[in-house]
Design a protein around this motif. Structure first.
Motif, PDB file in Angstrom:
ATOM      1  N   ILE A  13     -12.115 -63.063   8.337  1.00 40.88           N
ATOM      2  CA  ILE A  13     -11.712 -61.764   7.787  1.00 40.88           C
ATOM      3  C   ILE A  13     -12.932 -60.881   7.603  1.00 40.88           C
TER       4      ILE A  13
ATOM      5  N   GLN B 251     -14.370 -59.608  10.794  1.00 39.44           N
ATOM      6  CA  GLN B 251     -13.560 -58.513  11.341  1.00 39.44           C
ATOM      7  C   GLN B 251     -13.833 -57.204  10.619  1.00 39.44           C
TER       8      GLN B 251
ATOM      9  N   PRO C 155      -4.752 -57.254  15.601  1.00 42.39           N
ATOM     10  CA  PRO C 155      -4.004 -57.150  14.338  1.00 42.39           C
ATOM     11  C   PRO C 155      -3.030 -58.309  14.126  1.00 42.39           C
TER      12      PRO C 155
ATOM     13  N   TYR D 223      -5.034 -61.216  13.054  1.00 43.85           N
ATOM     14  CA  TYR D 223      -5.608 -60.925  11.742  1.00 43.85           C
ATOM     15  C   TYR D 223      -4.554 -61.139  10.652  1.00 43.85           C
ATOM     16  N   ASN D 224      -3.309 -60.719  10.931  1.00 43.75           N
ATOM     17  CA  ASN D 224      -2.247 -60.887   9.932  1.00 43.75           C
ATOM     18  C   ASN D 224      -2.013 -62.367   9.624  1.00 43.75           C
TER      19      ASN D 224
ATOM     20  N   SER E 134      -6.429 -54.370   9.329  1.00 46.84           N
ATOM     21  CA  SER E 134      -7.322 -55.154  10.173  1.00 46.84           C
ATOM     22  C   SER E 134      -8.469 -54.315  10.705  1.00 46.84           C
ATOM     23  N   SER E 135      -8.353 -52.998  10.631  1.00 44.32           N
ATOM     24  CA  SER E 135      -9.485 -52.171  11.039  1.00 44.32           C
ATOM     25  C   SER E 135      -9.379 -50.835  10.323  1.00 44.32           C
TER      26      SER E 135
END
Lengths: 103, 182, 835
Positions: C59, C62, C73, C76-77, C461-462
């Motif tokens: 995490i 990222q 994404p 990442y989730n 995520s970003s």
């Protein structure tokens, strides 16, 4: 288990058990009053608040007579816990007197 | 609130340091004084004052009564759609237009999953929940462009779910709404 | 039976160890020993901590830079969801369980926990459930809807894959171990203590664990119920949470947070208990305010159940209701403050000394107090509307959880690792490791307060680079890696201690609690003989006591009849009550857990035809459990040493089995109340009830079913009364079997004759209530039948009445649930929809 010990153990959680029941009751009354549009909503809530505080005051100001070392120590802790429950009851539900019921 | 928290944290840590470095200064404090003083007398008035203030403030922020300007915000994966119930002819857009200096009630709903409506510079947020309709009252003090985001995790497009709020001075806003009306 | 002769300490050790030890090789799988299983729990929990830590590194990698393309994404989730899931469900709670299982019997002067096989079963459920979750992560099918799994995002239309099912089934599987451990810890604290140790002579940590286990007994059922309902919705389309068909996503949130907030205190309280044990050792004086702390943790336990809506301040609940939860959230700071000042006062009035555990205790104070301050801020509704779901909350929760659990647990690790290994700390790495963790932690998370106040929401995520969050995120990521290096050094430090640490005699810290009276590392039976406690049990001299106990001077200082024996006492006074004969090592818990796992896997892979088989297999294996226990003849009082005697647990009326059954029913009742609450909640709050379809419930059949269940309940009570009164319980038990089978059939038929329950939540709730009641009637019949079997085998007599007592408890409960269920159905069936 002797009767006196059992009562000492129960009194340790008595105040907060009443507090929990009161919490559920007041939260429930608040929701029901909004759902069904009670005209006397706040009055009902304040009445319930009063009853709850009165019930909570009983164990907070009426300590148990205890016999034996264990139940004596327990009773002291119980008295403080029950006073904490009274304080929590007075403060947590005080908002029934002034906050908006359904907005 | 921030300063108060800093002072209290410093106080606790100072007492802790003193317990190690200058134990004799604290040696006279009894058990009851520690517990009643530190555990009850110190926090209770602070917490009562703080909670009371917060509740009074919270009451003032509630969307009570009618305001002159209303908007609808409907969330879906992953975009916001804004419309104006008082100007039904206006096409649904992804930008929210509001008048500056006026309170606006925004009714927030969702077409699919839970989202949350948040314009950080204008104030708080409210969840967009399918089956529910939540109203938030916002006011932009100055005309300008404010950035809005979805604050509740709503799936793989969550971070892309941004929107713009344009606050116009009242005259411009009124003419925009009037010009769009049929 | 006469008292066995006194033997030498070495011979006593050999005799006891032959009975209690876990054999090497494959025999390890049969272990039911609390020392072995406590260590396994803790090692596995630390493994999951490492996995969760690895996920957090991904995490931070990222988020270190804006517009990062390191992780998709969708991936990442999964990673942030699993980070939360692993840390909360697979690390924190099991770590506490392992700690309690290992430590409690030794602190309380017992030879094991009350239900050793249940400990083992819980461990296997934890291992298998955790493996399901980690396997899903490796196959890229891990849960991805956040650790809180809000519906409808986690419902079938928006999460069609297996990911959400992995969460619901894997977590429920793991929660079995949490609930069994909670019941076992509660019963063990109340009953399995050294004689003379009254409740108020217990070391204070036992009070913390008692309150924690009570909270778990009441806190986990709402989550388990929520998971069952959501899985039913996903698998069979029963619309409990679907707002278009009379469900409500808010029901999930209430059930989840009704568990989720007490959970935070369930994690914090044991750690606070460890602090309350460690601080007095290094302050060199007993804890200040023992009774005040008891009152404080009782208050904390209850208040923590009145906070859950502060996770839901933004969902559109009226201000008055928010005010209750806001005030309770602020108030919960007071019992916490009482403890903080009791600890500072203990240090200030003692002769404090330094060692590695105290470094972490100071780290705890700094981090936790800051977390408490931000907690009070977040309890304020106007502030919360701004900070909710922003990085401010991420910062707060890490300050509270890492401050309130990880720092105390690291202190505990350095304090008690010598007990587990028998070796002292090496020290070379310990101090730099602490500073890396402390600095790394604050660098990572203090900055997140600012990131949050600058408007960065959670779970993205970003982020674009023009919003001013770049440098804060980069510094947080750097801090995260410093923190990880610190943890790696702690791990190296542990390995060093295992390999190079110096051995020591008893009680290296000069602590005054009973666990240091065992040999270190502890033998399989913990105590060669059980002490008599004459003062508060945090003020004893373990070194002197330990050698006397090893010589067999206490109670039960002998090996008898190849049985694992320990003592049970009166809950409050600590007077000797009876001798508990604990079950010995067996593979049954492993087989039962495998069958349970097969059931969960059947559900996960939608093999619904096989699932009932696996369930029956599990139930059948459980019915084998009592087989090796109990007596076929009354023994009367047996000598227990020190010139005293006591009856066996089978002949005691209020033994641990009965107490555990009562506790389990409290858990079960909480689950059922949550279901009834759910029905009323939907009736009052949920949208789309004005057009709710009729349930078409057959009242004649339903009332006949409730009547049969009531007959079954009364018959079971009569059976128990007859047995304890010296009359034959058989006829009443047969009556119970017949009545409960009838009740199961009638209630089940009522459920299947309802209108289609997928139409509307009103029918789905009625269906769920009926299914619950039918299931309980069926289990009541099975239990009654099993007791008839034990009766025929001679395991039941007037004095040995545990089995009929349990049958009476269960069937009485089943009858009560049927009556309450019918009342709820009447309300839902008749009350009109809310305007």
């Amino acid at each position: 288990m002797r009767q006196g010990d059992k009562i000492a153990l129960i009194s340790l959680v008595a105040g907060f058990t009443v507090w929990s029941v009161g919490f559920v009751a007041l939260y429930g009354l608040q929701a029901l009053g909004c759902a069904y549009g009670w005209p006397t909503h706040r009055a009902v809530l304040i009445l319930a608040y009063g009853i709850l505080v009165a019930v909570l005051a009983v164990p907070a100001f009426w300590p148990l007579r205890s016999d034996g070392e264990a139940s004596a120590t327990l009773s002291v802790a119980a008295l403080w816990a029950n006073r904490a429950a009274l304080g929590a009851g007075v403060l947590v539900f005080l908002p029934v007197t002034f906050t908006s019921t359904c907005v | 609130m921030l300063a108060g928290a800093a002072v209290l944290t410093a106080l606790v840590l100072a007492l802790l340091t003193m317990a190690y470095l200058r134990p004799h200064r604290l040696a006279g404090v009894t058990a009851g004084q520690w517990i009643v003083g530190g555990g009850l007398i110190l926090p209770i008035p602070i917490l009562m004052l703080l909670t009371g203030t917060a509740l009074v403030l919270g009451e003032q922020l509630l969307p009570r009564g009618e305001v002159a300007y209303r908007a609808e915000a409907r969330a879906e994966q992953w975009a916001w759609r804004f419309s104006y119930p008082d100007v039904p002819g206006l096409p649904v857009s992804e930008t929210l237009h509001i008048p500056a200096g006026e309170p606006v009630d925004i009714a927030v709903t969702s077409a699919d999953v839970i989202h949350a409506f948040w314009v950080p510079r204008l104030g708080g947020k409210i969840d967009a929940i399918p089956g529910h309709r939540n109203v938030i009252r916002l006011q932009a003090d100055e005309p300008g462009i404010y950035r809005g985001i979805c604050a509740e995790f709503c799936g793989p497009g969550h971070e892309t779910m941004q929107f713009r709020v344009e606050a116009h001075d009242l005259e411009t806003f009124k003419s925009m709404m009037a010009g769009a009306a049929p | 039976m006469t008292e066995p002769a006194v033997v030498s300490p070495v011979r006593l050790h050999k005799e006891l160890d032959a009975i209690w030890r876990t054999p090497p090789g494959w025999g390890r799988l049969s272990s039911v020993n609390h020392t072995v299983l406590g260590k396994r729990f803790m090692v596995l929990a630390l493994t999951f901590f490492a996995i969760g830590g690895l996920l957090s590194m991904l995490i931070r990698a990222q988020l270190a830079t804006p517009e990062s393309g390191f992780l998709e994404p969708a991936l990442y989730n999964q990673i942030f969801t699993m980070h939360g899931v692993v840390m909360m469900f697979l690390f924190a709670i099991p770590m506490f369980e392992g700690f309690a299982i290992y430590m409690l019997p030794k602190m309380l002067g017992a030879r094991d926990m009350a239900f050793p096989r249940l400990t083992a079963y819980g461990f296997w459920c934890y291992l298998f459930g955790g493996m399901i979750l980690i396997a899903a992560l490796l196959f890229g099918a891990a849960p991805n809807g956040g650790w809180f799994m809000y519906t409808p995002l986690s419902s079938r239309p928006y999460s069609p894959g297996i990911n959400a099912d992995v969460w619901l089934l894997g977590i429920t599987f793991v929660e079995i171990s949490a609930v069994t451990a909670a019941i076992e810890i509660l019963v063990s604290i109340l009953k399995l203590r050294a004689p003379g140790m009254s409740l108020t002579r217990m070391p204070i940590i036992a009070w913390y664990m008692l309150v924690t286990s009570g909270m778990m007994v009441l806190g986990f059922p709402p989550l388990i119920l929520g998971s069952i309902l959501l899985e039913l919705e996903r698998a069979f389309n029963l619309p409990f949470f679907d707002p278009t068909r009379g469900g409500d996503p808010l029901l999930w949130q209430h059930l989840f947070w009704l568990f989720g907030h007490p959970e935070v205190y369930i994690i914090f309280l044991p750690a606070a208990g460890a602090l309350s044990t460690i601080i007095p050792v290094f302050a060199q004086r007993p804890i200040l305010g023992y009774r005040a702390i008891i009152a404080a943790i009782v208050a904390l336990g209850f208040l923590s159940f009145g906070l859950w809506v502060h996770h839901m301040f933004m969902v559109g609940i009226p201000h008055m209701a928010l005010a209750f939860f806001s005030a309770a959230s602020a108030l919960v700071a007071i019992p916490t403050a009482v403890q903080i000042f009791a600890w500072i006062g203990t240090l200030a009035s003692g002769r404090p000394r330094w060692d590695i555990p105290m470094l972490y205790v100071i780290g705890f104070f700094v981090v936790f107090v800051i977390g408490g301050m931000t907690g009070v801020m977040l309890a304020m509704v106007p502030f919360n509307t701004q900070a909710h779901d922003s990085y401010f909350v991420v910062a707060h929760l890490h300050y509270v959880l890492v401050g309130g659990f990880v720092f105390p647990m690291l202190a505990a690790l350095y304090h008690w690792l010598p007990h587990i290994t028998g070796r002292q700390s090496v020290y070379r790495l310990s101090v730099p490791a602490f500073w890396l963790i402390f600095i790394g932690f604050n660098m990572t998370f203090f900055l997140m307060h600012l990131t949050g106040l600058m408007g960065m929401p959670r779970r993205i995520s970003s982020y674009p680079s023009n919003w001013g969050w770049d440098w804060l995120n980069l510094l947080s990521s750097v801090g995260g890696f410093v923190l990880t290096i610190g943890f790696a050094m702690v791990l190296a430090d542990i390995l060093m201690q295992l390999r190079f640490g110096e051995r020591f005699g008893r009680d290296p810290w000069k602590a005054q609690t009973l666990e240091w009276a065992t040999a270190t590392p502890p033998p399989s039976y913990a105590f060669a003989s059980i002490p008599h406690i004459e003062s508060r049990a945090d003020q004893i001299d373990p070194a002197a006591l330990g050698s006397r106990l090893a010589g067999g001077e206490g109670y039960l200082g002998f090996a008898r009849a190849n049985r694992q024996e320990t003592l049970a006492v009166d809950m409050v006074t600590g007077a000797v009550e009876h001798v508990v004969v604990l079950p010995r090592r067996t593979l049954l818990p492993l087989w039962t857990a495998l069958a349970t796992g097969a059931f969960f896997l059947c559900l996960l892979f939608r093999l619904y035809a096989l699932a009932p088989l696996a369930l029956l297999g599990t139930l059948g294996l459980f019915l084998l459990w009592p087989g090796s226990l109990g007596e076929t003849a009354d023994q009367g009082p047996l000598p227990i040493g020190r010139g005293q005697s006591a009856p066996l647990d089978a002949e005691a009326s209020n033994n641990v089995t009965v107490l555990a059954s009562r506790t389990a029913l409290v858990t079960n009742a909480t689950l059922y109340s949550s279901l009834l609450f759910g029905g009323l909640f939907l009736l009052v709050v949920a949208p789309n009830w004005s057009s709710a379809p009729e349930t078409a419930v057959s009242w004649a059949m339903l009332l006949a079913g409730v009547g049969a269940a009531a007959v079954g309940g009364v018959a079971a009570l009569v059976g128990d009364r007859n047995n304890s009164g010296g009359r034959a319980p058989g006829p009443a038990l047969w009556m119970t079997v017949a009545a409960q089978i009838a009740a199961m059939v009638l209630l089940g038929a009522t459920a299947f004759l309802l209108a289609d329950p997928t139409q509307h939540a009103r029918i789905a709730i009625v269906f769920a209530v009926l299914a619950y009641c039918a299931l309980h009637a069926g289990i009541g019949a099975v239990l009654s039948g099993a007791t008839l079997f034990r009766l025929a085998r001679g395991h039941v007599s007037q004095n040995r009445g545990t089995a009929p007592r349990i049958v009476a408890l269960w069937n009485g409960f089943a009858a009560a649930t049927a009556v309450a269920g019918a009342a709820l159905i009447a309300v839902l069936d008749t009350a009109g929809a809310v305007a």
